[in-house]
Each structure stands twice: as structure tokens, then as C-alpha cells.
Design an enzyme around this catalytic site. Sequence first.
Site, PDB file in Angstrom:
ATOM      1  N   GLU A  37     -47.162   4.839  11.622  1.00 41.72           N
ATOM      2  CA  GLU A  37     -48.375   5.664  11.621  1.00 41.72           C
ATOM      3  C   GLU A  37     -49.230   5.318  10.412  1.00 41.72           C
ATOM      4  O   GLU A  37     -48.737   5.269   9.285  1.00 41.72           O
ATOM      5  CB  GLU A  37     -47.989   7.146  11.604  1.00 41.72           C
ATOM      6  CG  GLU A  37     -49.086   8.127  11.238  1.00 41.72           C
ATOM      7  CD  GLU A  37     -50.327   8.008  12.112  1.00 41.72           C
ATOM      8  OE1 GLU A  37     -51.435   8.165  11.560  1.00 41.72           O
ATOM      9  OE2 GLU A  37     -50.194   7.763  13.331  1.00 41.72           O
ATOM     10  N   GLN A  38     -50.519   5.055  10.653  1.00 36.52           N
ATOM     11  CA  GLN A  38     -51.371   4.607   9.552  1.00 36.52           C
ATOM     12  C   GLN A  38     -51.673   5.697   8.532  1.00 36.52           C
ATOM     13  O   GLN A  38     -51.880   5.410   7.355  1.00 36.52           O
ATOM     14  CB  GLN A  38     -52.670   4.023  10.091  1.00 36.52           C
ATOM     15  CG  GLN A  38     -53.588   5.007  10.784  1.00 36.52           C
ATOM     16  CD  GLN A  38     -54.909   4.354  11.198  1.00 36.52           C
ATOM     17  OE1 GLN A  38     -55.192   3.219  10.834  1.00 36.52           O
ATOM     18  NE2 GLN A  38     -55.714   5.079  11.942  1.00 36.52           N
ATOM     19  N   ARG A 112     -53.842  21.050  18.133  1.00 38.18           N
ATOM     20  CA  ARG A 112     -53.210  19.726  18.209  1.00 38.18           C
ATOM     21  C   ARG A 112     -52.092  19.581  17.175  1.00 38.18           C
ATOM     22  O   ARG A 112     -51.034  19.003  17.463  1.00 38.18           O
ATOM     23  CB  ARG A 112     -54.270  18.641  17.980  1.00 38.18           C
ATOM     24  CG  ARG A 112     -53.741  17.218  18.068  1.00 38.18           C
ATOM     25  CD  ARG A 112     -54.876  16.215  17.883  1.00 38.18           C
ATOM     26  NE  ARG A 112     -54.394  14.835  17.992  1.00 38.18           N
ATOM     27  CZ  ARG A 112     -53.882  14.126  16.996  1.00 38.18           C
ATOM     28  NH1 ARG A 112     -53.778  14.669  15.778  1.00 38.18           N
ATOM     29  NH2 ARG A 112     -53.468  12.886  17.182  1.00 38.18           N
ATOM     30  N   TYR A 219     -61.349  29.127  23.325  1.00 38.94           N
ATOM     31  CA  TYR A 219     -60.072  29.767  23.631  1.00 38.94           C
ATOM     32  C   TYR A 219     -59.305  29.946  22.328  1.00 38.94           C
ATOM     33  O   TYR A 219     -59.551  29.239  21.344  1.00 38.94           O
ATOM     34  CB  TYR A 219     -59.250  28.931  24.630  1.00 38.94           C
ATOM     35  CG  TYR A 219     -59.127  27.458  24.310  1.00 38.94           C
ATOM     36  CD1 TYR A 219     -58.199  26.995  23.367  1.00 38.94           C
ATOM     37  CD2 TYR A 219     -59.933  26.511  24.952  1.00 38.94           C
ATOM     38  CE1 TYR A 219     -58.075  25.646  23.082  1.00 38.94           C
ATOM     39  CE2 TYR A 219     -59.815  25.159  24.672  1.00 38.94           C
ATOM     40  CZ  TYR A 219     -58.890  24.731  23.737  1.00 38.94           C
ATOM     41  OH  TYR A 219     -58.773  23.395  23.459  1.00 38.94           O
TER      42      TYR A 219
END
Length: 397
Positions: A37-38, A112, A219
Site C-alpha cells: 500500500e502506497q 469507507r 444518509y
Amino acid sequence: MPHIAHGPRIAVVGGGIGGLAVAGFLRRAGLTAGVHEQASVFAEVGAGLVAAPNAVRLLRRLGVLERFLRRAVALDWGWELRRWADGSVLSVERLTGVCERLYGERTYVVHRADLLDALRSAVPDEWIRLGARCTSVDETARGGVLLGFADGSAEEADVVIGADGVHSVVRGALTEPAPPRYSGVCAFRTLVPAAAAPEFARRPAHTIWLGPGRHFVHYPVGGGRAVNVVAFAPAGDYTDESWSATAGVEEFRAEFAGWDPRVTDLIAAGGTPGRWALLDREPLRRWSRGGITLLGDAAHPMFPFFAQGAAQAVEDAAVLARCLADAPDDPEQALKRYESARLARTTRLQQVSHARRDVNHLPDGPEQRARDATFADADPLVGNGWIYGYDPEKALA
């Protein structure tokens, strides 16, 4: 890279939703992988997303549903469409009970970062390498794949999975670089603290306001601690696709001037909004070659109008892990099977997501009135069964 004696060396480029999901499913299948992962830390980037039954089914299978539910919000109220000018309700779809009966799972909304946290819990820490920005992908004479990184390091693998998003470096090793098309639409997003949000926005509902050339979505997320707001408007000459780009609150509000005051008040209650251009990319006709393949947005970026981007990355992950586990000694054949199982479905979702923009943004008039009339009769939960009922195990069988 850690690996079992009979498994291929697998490198995952990208530690987002798709990258962590495929690592988790590979582990569940008895294989191992290294995730590159960068970013130097897992930060709370991005905003809210929808986890429909097709995604939730797989989170349960991966063993991370309990952790996911700590911060997810079940859409008990359901989906709601409203008219831009006065908020009149065009349709309401109650989900509680119906989703479970039709598809065996509920529908949730979540930040997220909270979904990433749940997925990361399925991946051993020692599999994850942060601060690893991939800069090159080259096939070797021995049939392997050599990854080069910005810090000068390199790693060879038998299988490379490009889960590195819309600007994928891995995709560049597979396809001729084609510049994305300018869609003419940009997105704004902001998070409103629950204490500053009106009661109607705190309800467990996914609300979409439809208007000429624009639509506005909100939401609750974070266990109800905040309201996620995302809106789509004409982009003008704006072409920045970065998630870190921002706009002014007044600029955002001006885009929705004349709309129901509940919309503009919600915008005003949020912090500095993010703003990014939606760029249009044609579906790929293939995304695997040799020991290299793509997953999620790297393979099939889609407009967010069906809220399926994250779900499709998780589906990809489950299918890919199963294919590699079924043929650990023939990864090239496994990647062909994976692509064959996923290509038509993700292409169809790219296409329907694309078409939804025009439906959502009709100017007031006869077409808009005809569209609104269809909402009262339609049952999208049943009509989209091909999306929500999908199960990778059955699809591969």
C-alpha cells in the site's frame, strides 16, 4: 513474502477495499499474500458507501461482519427519492424484513474507513507493507512478475493483483494507456456531525433528491454519529479527480441554490467539502495476462449511481481467491477463469451506472414527469435481483 509450500507467491498492489478483501479471502482459502500500500498510514479518507446484500453476504463469509456492524447503520427506513424543489416524496422503499427475505441479508451504509477496518481485521499485520508505492510491473523471463517500488526496492511474485484504483499502475502493464473521457459531472462530499444535522437527515434512510442536471444524496454513517452527504453537479471546466481536492461551502451551496432549504441547510452544516471530477472510462475487454490481473476500480471503475463500486471489489476478491485456491499450481489458468467469471457482470454494472446519470438529471418537463410516475410502480429491490442475489460460490459452480 510469506507463502505456503504449495501456493504461488502472490503480491497485491493496493491496500484499499479490494486489496484487503482479496488478501482476507486468500488467507481464508489457505493461501498467503503480501499487500503493498502506497500510503504510510491507513487514514480515514473517502466518505460513506452502501453495503448491499451482495457485499454483506461476503463480509459474513469472511468472518468480519460483527466488526463491520459496530459502525454500520442498517437502512431500516430504506431508500427514498425526493423532488428537488420542495422535497415531495417520489417513492419510498422499505428495506427492513424485505431485504432479508429476498436476499438473506440487510442493506447498510457505512464510512469507507469503517469498512476498511473490518476488512483489515481479516489480514495478518505481517502481510501488509505500508509506504510501498509501486512504480513498475515487468514480466520476467522465468514467467514471474517483478514489481519495482519508489524506494528502490523490488519483489518478484508468481501472481500480481492490481487493486490500485482508477489510476492503476498495474493496469498500465496490461493495456495500452487510454486517457479517460471527461464526463462533465463532478461530485461534492462532506460529513455533517449528527448534532448539527436536522432530524430528517439522521433517519436510517438513503435519501436521493433529484433535480435538473443534479442530484443530492445523504444518509447516516459512523453508527449514526455523522451524516454523509454526496452530490453531483455539472463540472464546468473542473477536471481534478483527486479525493483530496476541496471546494468552498458557499461554492457547494451555490450549485444547489433554489433547491429545498433542507438541502442547502445540510450543505451549510458540513465542513469543507471535497470535490472531484467523474472521469469516464470504457469497460476493458480483458484485464488479465500471464500472472497479472486487476480487481475493483483498477479493472472496472464505475459511476457511483448504483452504489456498487465497493461491493464489486469485494465480489472480485472472493471469486479471485477461490479461483487461485482451486488451481494453485496453474495461476495463469486461475486468472483466466476469474476474468471470465467477472467480466460480463462488471461491464453490465458499469453500463447501468453510466445510464443512471441521465435518468437522475432530467430537466423538469414531460420526460421528468414520466420518470417520476414510474418510481411509484417500480420495485428496484426486486428488479435488481441480478445485483443483490449474486453469490460467487454459485457463479463459479
